[in-house]
Design a protein around this motif. Sequence first.
Motif, PDB file in Angstrom:
ATOM      1  N   ALA A 114       9.526   0.259 -14.897  1.00 54.57           N
ATOM      2  CA  ALA A 114      10.348  -0.724 -13.908  1.00 54.57           C
ATOM      3  C   ALA A 114       9.510  -1.755 -13.355  1.00 54.57           C
ATOM      4  N   ILE A 115      10.069  -3.101 -14.056  1.00 51.72           N
ATOM      5  CA  ILE A 115       8.919  -3.955 -13.128  1.00 51.72           C
ATOM      6  C   ILE A 115       9.750  -5.053 -12.324  1.00 51.72           C
ATOM      7  N   CYS A 116      10.807  -4.301 -12.041  1.00 49.41           N
ATOM      8  CA  CYS A 116      11.830  -5.329 -10.260  1.00 49.41           C
ATOM      9  C   CYS A 116      12.716  -4.646  -9.955  1.00 49.41           C
ATOM     10  N   GLY A 117      12.884  -4.457  -9.013  1.00 52.64           N
ATOM     11  CA  GLY A 117      14.199  -3.784  -8.330  1.00 52.64           C
ATOM     12  C   GLY A 117      14.621  -4.156  -7.413  1.00 52.64           C
ATOM     13  N   GLY A 118      16.141  -4.261  -7.063  1.00 53.83           N
ATOM     14  CA  GLY A 118      16.992  -5.130  -5.893  1.00 53.83           C
ATOM     15  C   GLY A 118      18.169  -4.255  -5.224  1.00 53.83           C
ATOM     16  N   LYS A 151      -1.150   4.669 -15.268  1.00 53.14           N
ATOM     17  CA  LYS A 151      -1.156   3.125 -15.749  1.00 53.14           C
ATOM     18  C   LYS A 151      -0.109   2.028 -14.790  1.00 53.14           C
ATOM     19  N   GLY A 152       0.108   1.238 -14.779  1.00 52.79           N
ATOM     20  CA  GLY A 152       1.257   0.785 -13.984  1.00 52.79           C
ATOM     21  C   GLY A 152       1.658   0.975 -12.818  1.00 52.79           C
ATOM     22  N   ARG A 153       0.660   2.482 -11.742  1.00 57.51           N
ATOM     23  CA  ARG A 153       1.342   2.616 -10.203  1.00 57.51           C
ATOM     24  C   ARG A 153       0.221   2.477  -9.764  1.00 57.51           C
ATOM     25  N   TYR A 154      -0.243   1.760  -8.901  1.00 56.87           N
ATOM     26  CA  TYR A 154      -1.274   1.553  -7.678  1.00 56.87           C
ATOM     27  C   TYR A 154      -1.067   2.020  -6.365  1.00 56.87           C
ATOM     28  N   ARG A 155      -2.358   2.486  -5.513  1.00 55.04           N
ATOM     29  CA  ARG A 155      -2.064   2.492  -4.613  1.00 55.04           C
ATOM     30  C   ARG A 155      -2.471   1.566  -3.258  1.00 55.04           C
ATOM     31  N   GLU A 175       1.445  -6.463 -11.103  1.00 54.10           N
ATOM     32  CA  GLU A 175       0.694  -6.050 -11.364  1.00 54.10           C
ATOM     33  C   GLU A 175       1.161  -4.894 -13.677  1.00 54.10           C
ATOM     34  N   ARG A 176       2.606  -4.975 -12.822  1.00 48.80           N
ATOM     35  CA  ARG A 176       3.716  -4.356 -14.046  1.00 48.80           C
ATOM     36  C   ARG A 176       4.061  -5.399 -14.958  1.00 48.80           C
ATOM     37  N   ILE A 177       4.322  -6.774 -14.372  1.00 46.07           N
ATOM     38  CA  ILE A 177       4.781  -7.542 -15.138  1.00 46.07           C
ATOM     39  C   ILE A 177       3.203  -8.711 -15.898  1.00 46.07           C
ATOM     40  N   ALA A 235      12.115  -7.009  -5.044  1.00 48.37           N
ATOM     41  CA  ALA A 235      10.898  -7.426  -4.998  1.00 48.37           C
ATOM     42  C   ALA A 235      10.810  -6.817  -6.808  1.00 48.37           C
ATOM     43  N   ALA A 236       9.413  -7.119  -7.276  1.00 48.42           N
ATOM     44  CA  ALA A 236       9.226  -7.404  -8.280  1.00 48.42           C
ATOM     45  C   ALA A 236       7.501  -6.657  -8.463  1.00 48.42           C
ATOM     46  N   GLY A 237       6.922  -6.086  -9.574  1.00 47.59           N
ATOM     47  CA  GLY A 237       5.858  -5.636  -9.277  1.00 47.59           C
ATOM     48  C   GLY A 237       4.906  -6.510 -10.355  1.00 47.59           C
ATOM     49  N   VAL A 289      20.652   4.979  -8.942  1.00 47.10           N
ATOM     50  CA  VAL A 289      20.860   4.998  -7.172  1.00 47.10           C
ATOM     51  C   VAL A 289      19.485   4.018  -6.622  1.00 47.10           C
ATOM     52  N   ARG A 290      17.741   3.733  -6.188  1.00 52.24           N
ATOM     53  CA  ARG A 290      17.273   3.317  -6.867  1.00 52.24           C
ATOM     54  C   ARG A 290      16.256   4.374  -4.949  1.00 52.24           C
ATOM     55  N   GLY A 291      15.223   4.285  -4.784  1.00 53.85           N
ATOM     56  CA  GLY A 291      14.676   5.563  -3.850  1.00 53.85           C
ATOM     57  C   GLY A 291      14.858   4.861  -2.011  1.00 53.85           C
ATOM     58  N   LEU A 292      14.989   3.614  -2.085  1.00 55.49           N
ATOM     59  CA  LEU A 292      14.885   3.523  -0.383  1.00 55.49           C
ATOM     60  C   LEU A 292      16.662   3.124   0.107  1.00 55.49           C
ATOM     61  N   ASP A 293      16.830   4.241   1.220  1.00 56.19           N
ATOM     62  CA  ASP A 293      17.758   4.516   2.006  1.00 56.19           C
ATOM     63  C   ASP A 293      19.070   2.897   2.454  1.00 56.19           C
ATOM     64  N   HIS A 340       0.878  -5.424  -5.493  1.00 53.40           N
ATOM     65  CA  HIS A 340       1.249  -6.517  -5.262  1.00 53.40           C
ATOM     66  C   HIS A 340       2.854  -6.932  -5.986  1.00 53.40           C
ATOM     67  N   GLN A 341       3.150  -7.690  -5.205  1.00 52.44           N
ATOM     68  CA  GLN A 341       4.604  -7.785  -5.422  1.00 52.44           C
ATOM     69  C   GLN A 341       5.612  -9.292  -4.859  1.00 52.44           C
ATOM     70  N   PHE A 342       6.157  -9.803  -5.745  1.00 50.15           N
ATOM     71  CA  PHE A 342       6.811 -10.756  -4.913  1.00 50.15           C
ATOM     72  C   PHE A 342       8.161 -10.754  -4.962  1.00 50.15           C
ATOM     73  N   PHE A 394       0.703  -1.110  -0.149  1.00 49.03           N
ATOM     74  CA  PHE A 394       0.040   0.281   0.135  1.00 49.03           C
ATOM     75  C   PHE A 394       0.502   1.285  -0.091  1.00 49.03           C
ATOM     76  N   ARG A 395       0.689   2.133  -0.860  1.00 45.89           N
ATOM     77  CA  ARG A 395       1.525   3.444  -0.964  1.00 45.89           C
ATOM     78  C   ARG A 395       0.615   4.601  -1.323  1.00 45.89           C
ATOM     79  N   ARG A 396       0.137   5.597  -0.799  1.00 42.03           N
ATOM     80  CA  ARG A 396      -0.375   6.721  -1.462  1.00 42.03           C
ATOM     81  C   ARG A 396       0.224   7.624  -3.143  1.00 42.03           C
ATOM     82  N   GLU A 397       0.318   6.827  -3.844  1.00 42.22           N
ATOM     83  CA  GLU A 397       0.888   7.484  -5.043  1.00 42.22           C
ATOM     84  C   GLU A 397       0.311   7.837  -6.339  1.00 42.22           C
ATOM     85  N   ARG A 398       0.592   8.678  -7.035  1.00 46.52           N
ATOM     86  CA  ARG A 398      -0.495   9.216  -7.858  1.00 46.52           C
ATOM     87  C   ARG A 398      -1.750   8.339  -8.929  1.00 46.52           C
TER      88      ARG A 398
HETATM   89  P1  AMP Z   1      10.139  -1.103  -4.953  1.00 44.92           P
HETATM   90  O1  AMP Z   1       9.926  -1.401  -3.827  1.00 44.92           O
HETATM   91  O2  AMP Z   1      10.009   0.951  -5.144  1.00 44.92           O
HETATM   92  O3  AMP Z   1      12.042  -1.035  -5.311  1.00 44.92           O
HETATM   93  O4  AMP Z   1       9.561  -1.057  -6.430  1.00 44.92           O
HETATM   94  C1  AMP Z   1       9.895  -2.730  -6.925  1.00 44.92           C
HETATM   95  C2  AMP Z   1       8.739  -3.009  -7.991  1.00 44.92           C
HETATM   96  O5  AMP Z   1       7.557  -2.622  -7.785  1.00 44.92           O
HETATM   97  C3  AMP Z   1       9.096  -1.804  -9.415  1.00 44.92           C
HETATM   98  O6  AMP Z   1      10.024  -2.287 -10.161  1.00 44.92           O
HETATM   99  C4  AMP Z   1       7.105  -1.766  -9.875  1.00 44.92           C
HETATM  100  O7  AMP Z   1       7.433  -2.584 -10.332  1.00 44.92           O
HETATM  101  C5  AMP Z   1       6.018  -2.201  -8.536  1.00 44.92           C
HETATM  102  N1  AMP Z   1       5.945  -0.755  -7.962  1.00 44.92           N
HETATM  103  C6  AMP Z   1       6.626  -0.286  -7.205  1.00 44.92           C
HETATM  104  N2  AMP Z   1       5.637   0.343  -6.909  1.00 44.92           N
HETATM  105  C7  AMP Z   1       4.337   0.660  -6.664  1.00 44.92           C
HETATM  106  C8  AMP Z   1       2.960   1.049  -7.848  1.00 44.92           C
HETATM  107  N3  AMP Z   1       2.475   1.421  -6.595  1.00 44.92           N
HETATM  108  N4  AMP Z   1       2.060  -0.100  -8.549  1.00 44.92           N
HETATM  109  C9  AMP Z   1       2.326  -0.580  -8.805  1.00 44.92           C
HETATM  110  N5  AMP Z   1       3.698  -1.488  -9.326  1.00 44.92           N
HETATM  111  C10 AMP Z   1       4.273  -0.865  -7.654  1.00 44.92           C
END
Ligand code: AMP
Length: 417
Positions: free
Chosen positions: A282-286, A121-125, A311-313, A307-309, A259-263, A128-130, A114-118
């Motif tokens: 971005a479908i997956c970051g780590g 397409k491909g970005r939701y509040r 919905e985007r996959i 972590a891979a998103g 860089v990636r957004g997490l500290d 799901h990730q694996f 859950f993230r309160r983003e805008r």
């Molecule tokens: P992050 O945890 O931000 O590194 O994101 C890892 C992956 O989760 C990203 O590469 C996207 O595929 C997916 N992801 C992140 N934020 C969102 C979002 N708000 N809606 C859908 N997928 C997302």
Amino acid sequence: MKIKSIQSVKGTQDILPTEVHVWQKLERTIFQVMSKYSFKEIRTPAFEKTELFSRSVGEQTDIVSKEMYSWIDQGGENLTLKPEVTAPVVRAYIQHNLGSISPSVKLYYIDALFRRERPQKGRYRQFHQFGAESFGSENPEADVEIIAVASSIFKSIGIENIKLKINSIGSKICRDNYRDELRKFLKPHLRKLSDTSKIRFEKNPLRILDTKSPDEKALIIDAPNISDFLTSEDKSHFIEVKSFLKDIGIKFNIDHHLVRGLDYYNRTIFEFTSENIGSQDAICGGGRYDNLVKDLGGKDTPGVGFAAGIERILLALSSDEKIQNPDIYIVGFGNKAIKHVLICAEALRNNGFSVNTDLLRRSLKSQMKEANKTRARTAILIGDKEIEQKKFQIKNLEDGKQYDIPFDSLIQHFKSL
Ligand code: AMP
């Protein structure tokens, strides 16, 4: 007066029966591939103490500073719906002393976040990730295995046109030095930066390298590279990661500005992108997080994960996956048939067949129509005559052939098909 219906919350999605089969296929692939790599599943709660995320993901990150769904509950506790899964997995690893079971612990998850983003397409509040987390090894082979397991899942599910970018952001000391140099480079251009980048300049200038703005992208082409700030240990670690990736045939590009957004990351970081899904590519970051376990109160234990998103996959998949159809549709006509339909359906299901039946007591014609619509391969017809003669009528819905079989040879018959 018509009662107004309630709609789902903005940025959340229902996964409908017509589309759930592709989710299930991806989930099955994840289970299979993770098990091939000897990762074990872990499930953590939907919400955690807010402090877990502010202490790990970082106060200045977008996630913690503006995107978390947090609330004070009735007992006065500050809680948050999980916006990412690494911190909860690390919390569980420490809390249950999982490191005592083995010095190398490999975990994976499939989860809702859950993230309160805008929303777009491909970005939701709610999305799901694996992902996977590998604890205990600081060696480059652990980074490479994490990248390999993600890559193997993408390959198995059939995503094409994906690219892997990697970088090393070194240890904390490298980043502190680099941050200063980056600020020096950006300072003369500060006026031209967006408001968001101006704030990032103060708080975390590395994040400016993440910019989506074409003007800022052009500007940072000449920015200093973090690779010039790595210690010799960090450099050799990264050289080995690259060399092992080549050894196992995984293609990659080096992106010095990734860089990636997490500290919590250090050393290797990576991102898989897809060309097929538009701006949110971005479908997956780590990456590696060697200090996170210690920073959250555990023993000093290195870790690396991705972590891979989902919905985007699924957006990236050109899916012609077929919906699972029932093997058999049982058509009953007349009141006497109801119990025979139930008995026959249960017996077939207990023997491994998928069976559908009519629950609406519809006419023979409507039931046959339904059987064809659901694309069942075979229909079994049961009416008064069949009950009297103790024989089922079988209709093969693919070639139209019709024949009888005695009641007691039903299972045997279907097993022999
Ligand atoms: P992050 O945890 O931000 O590194 O994101 C890892 C992956 O989760 C990203 O590469 C996207 O595929 C997916 N992801 C992140 N934020 C969102 C979002 N708000 N809606 C859908 N997928 C997302």
